[in-house]
Scaffold this motif. Structure first.
Motif, PDB file in Angstrom:
ATOM      1  N   ARG A 103       0.855  -1.188   0.000  1.00 12.12           N
ATOM      2  CA  ARG A 103       0.000   0.000   0.000  1.00 12.12           C
ATOM      3  C   ARG A 103       0.890   1.237   0.000  1.00 12.12           C
ATOM      4  O   ARG A 103       1.871   1.323   0.732  1.00 12.12           O
ATOM      5  N   ILE A 104       0.520   2.203  -0.865  1.00  6.55           N
ATOM      6  CA  ILE A 104       1.276   3.454  -0.939  1.00  6.55           C
ATOM      7  C   ILE A 104       0.412   4.666  -0.617  1.00  6.55           C
ATOM      8  O   ILE A 104       0.933   5.776  -0.499  1.00  6.55           O
ATOM      9  N   SER A 105      -0.879   4.455  -0.508  1.00  9.81           N
ATOM     10  CA  SER A 105      -1.804   5.499  -0.088  1.00  9.81           C
ATOM     11  C   SER A 105      -3.100   4.824   0.302  1.00  9.81           C
ATOM     12  O   SER A 105      -3.255   3.616   0.144  1.00  9.81           O
ATOM     13  N   VAL A 112       5.995  -3.306  -6.259  1.00  4.90           N
ATOM     14  CA  VAL A 112       7.308  -2.798  -5.857  1.00  4.90           C
ATOM     15  C   VAL A 112       8.373  -3.102  -6.912  1.00  4.90           C
ATOM     16  O   VAL A 112       9.300  -2.326  -7.108  1.00  4.90           O
ATOM     17  N   HIS A 113       8.211  -4.198  -7.637  1.00  7.32           N
ATOM     18  CA  HIS A 113       9.201  -4.594  -8.640  1.00  7.32           C
ATOM     19  C   HIS A 113       9.107  -3.765  -9.917  1.00  7.32           C
ATOM     20  O   HIS A 113       9.993  -3.832 -10.764  1.00  7.32           O
ATOM     21  N   ALA A 114       8.047  -2.981 -10.073  1.00  6.33           N
ATOM     22  CA  ALA A 114       7.862  -2.176 -11.283  1.00  6.33           C
ATOM     23  C   ALA A 114       8.367  -0.748 -11.124  1.00  6.33           C
ATOM     24  O   ALA A 114       8.379   0.008 -12.093  1.00  6.33           O
ATOM     25  N   VAL A 115       8.821  -0.369  -9.939  1.00  5.08           N
ATOM     26  CA  VAL A 115       9.239   1.015  -9.680  1.00  5.08           C
ATOM     27  C   VAL A 115      10.508   1.332 -10.455  1.00  5.08           C
ATOM     28  O   VAL A 115      11.495   0.601 -10.395  1.00  5.08           O
ATOM     29  N   ALA A 136       2.156   7.009 -10.062  1.00  6.43           N
ATOM     30  CA  ALA A 136       1.322   6.694  -8.906  1.00  6.43           C
ATOM     31  C   ALA A 136       1.733   7.616  -7.765  1.00  6.43           C
ATOM     32  O   ALA A 136       2.912   7.900  -7.566  1.00  6.43           O
ATOM     33  N   PHE A 137       0.758   8.066  -7.006  1.00  5.21           N
ATOM     34  CA  PHE A 137       1.004   8.980  -5.897  1.00  5.21           C
ATOM     35  C   PHE A 137       1.249   8.185  -4.616  1.00  5.21           C
ATOM     36  O   PHE A 137       0.515   7.260  -4.289  1.00  5.21           O
ATOM     37  N   VAL A 138       2.300   8.555  -3.876  1.00  7.27           N
ATOM     38  CA  VAL A 138       2.622   7.951  -2.580  1.00  7.27           C
ATOM     39  C   VAL A 138       2.370   9.006  -1.513  1.00  7.27           C
ATOM     40  O   VAL A 138       2.954  10.094  -1.558  1.00  7.27           O
ATOM     41  N   SER A 139       1.518   8.696  -0.551  1.00  9.80           N
ATOM     42  CA  SER A 139       1.250   9.680   0.500  1.00  9.80           C
ATOM     43  C   SER A 139       2.407   9.722   1.494  1.00  9.80           C
ATOM     44  O   SER A 139       3.208   8.790   1.589  1.00  9.80           O
ATOM     45  N   LYS A 144       7.986   6.503   3.901  1.00 10.88           N
ATOM     46  CA  LYS A 144       9.119   5.877   4.597  1.00 10.88           C
ATOM     47  C   LYS A 144       9.115   4.369   4.396  1.00 10.88           C
ATOM     48  O   LYS A 144      10.164   3.768   4.113  1.00 10.88           O
ATOM     49  N   ASP A 145       7.934   3.735   4.508  1.00 15.35           N
ATOM     50  CA  ASP A 145       7.830   2.282   4.303  1.00 15.35           C
ATOM     51  C   ASP A 145       8.245   1.901   2.886  1.00 15.35           C
ATOM     52  O   ASP A 145       8.923   0.901   2.675  1.00 15.35           O
ATOM     53  N   LEU A 146       7.830   2.707   1.917  1.00 12.46           N
ATOM     54  CA  LEU A 146       8.196   2.423   0.533  1.00 12.46           C
ATOM     55  C   LEU A 146       9.699   2.538   0.328  1.00 12.46           C
ATOM     56  O   LEU A 146      10.309   1.673  -0.308  1.00 12.46           O
ATOM     57  N   LYS A 147      10.293   3.585   0.856  1.00 13.61           N
ATOM     58  CA  LYS A 147      11.755   3.753   0.724  1.00 13.61           C
ATOM     59  C   LYS A 147      12.501   2.560   1.320  1.00 13.61           C
ATOM     60  O   LYS A 147      13.434   2.033   0.713  1.00 13.61           O
ATOM     61  N   GLU A 148      12.066   2.120   2.509  1.00 11.50           N
ATOM     62  CA  GLU A 148      12.703   0.967   3.159  1.00 11.50           C
ATOM     63  C   GLU A 148      12.533  -0.295   2.318  1.00 11.50           C
ATOM     64  O   GLU A 148      13.468  -1.071   2.150  1.00 11.50           O
TER      65      GLU A 148
END
Length: 156
Positions: A103-105, A112-115, A136-139, A144-148
């Motif tokens: 989840r990104i928002s 995650v593999h398509a970023v 895609a928008f990340v809130s 922080k979770d996405l970066k990790e």
């Protein structure tokens, strides 16, 4: 990773054995997924997702999906060139597609593999994809979770 399935009618219930040379984060994550697994959900989890566009149903690999997002009451799956409607709710897709998607928002799940790129903005971030104009928008809450997670994926 090697996966072996043995059918034994003499055992009363499903048994999973993990053999590994060392206990690491990947094994721990797999253990958590297996412990959370509910055998009553098996048909729901392995049934293919139906993607709908223009009165036609499509069945393709979930890895082709860049992200899922909600718009009004519909959930859309975005691929490189198209957007398809899916019948599942976002929380159902999140449970079903767990290791590769996150989840990104409040209204989106990301593969995650398509970023391809991550651009920081005042309100969060945007994710770019290779060979696609879609973003895609990340809130801020999920940034922080996405970066990790992206760091973990890069280090594997």
């Amino acid at each position: 990773m090697k996966i072996t399935i043995e059918i034994d009618p003499s055992i009363p219930d499903l048994e999973v054995v993990l053999r590994t040379p060392q206990f690491n984060e990947q094994v721990s994550e797999l253990q958590n997924i297996l412990q959370a697994f509910d055998a009553n959900q098996v048909p729901e989890l392995i049934a293919p997702i139906t993607y709908i566009k223009d009165d036609t149903e499509y069945y393709f690999n979930n890895a082709e999906v860049l992200f899922f997002e909600t718009d009004d009451r519909d959930v859309y799956a975005h691929t490189i060139n198209d957007a398809y409607i899916v019948k599942q709710r976002l929380y159902e897709l999140e449970q079903r597609l767990m290791p590769g998607f996150m989840r990104i928002s409040k209204s989106a799940l990301l593969n995650v593999h398509a970023v391809y790129g991550l651009t920081r903005t005042v309100t969060g971030a945007t994710v770019g994809f290779q060979n696609s104009p879609k973003v895609a928008f990340v809130s801020r809450r999920y940034f922080k979770d996405l970066k990790e997670r992206l760091e973990e994926e890069r280090n594997l």
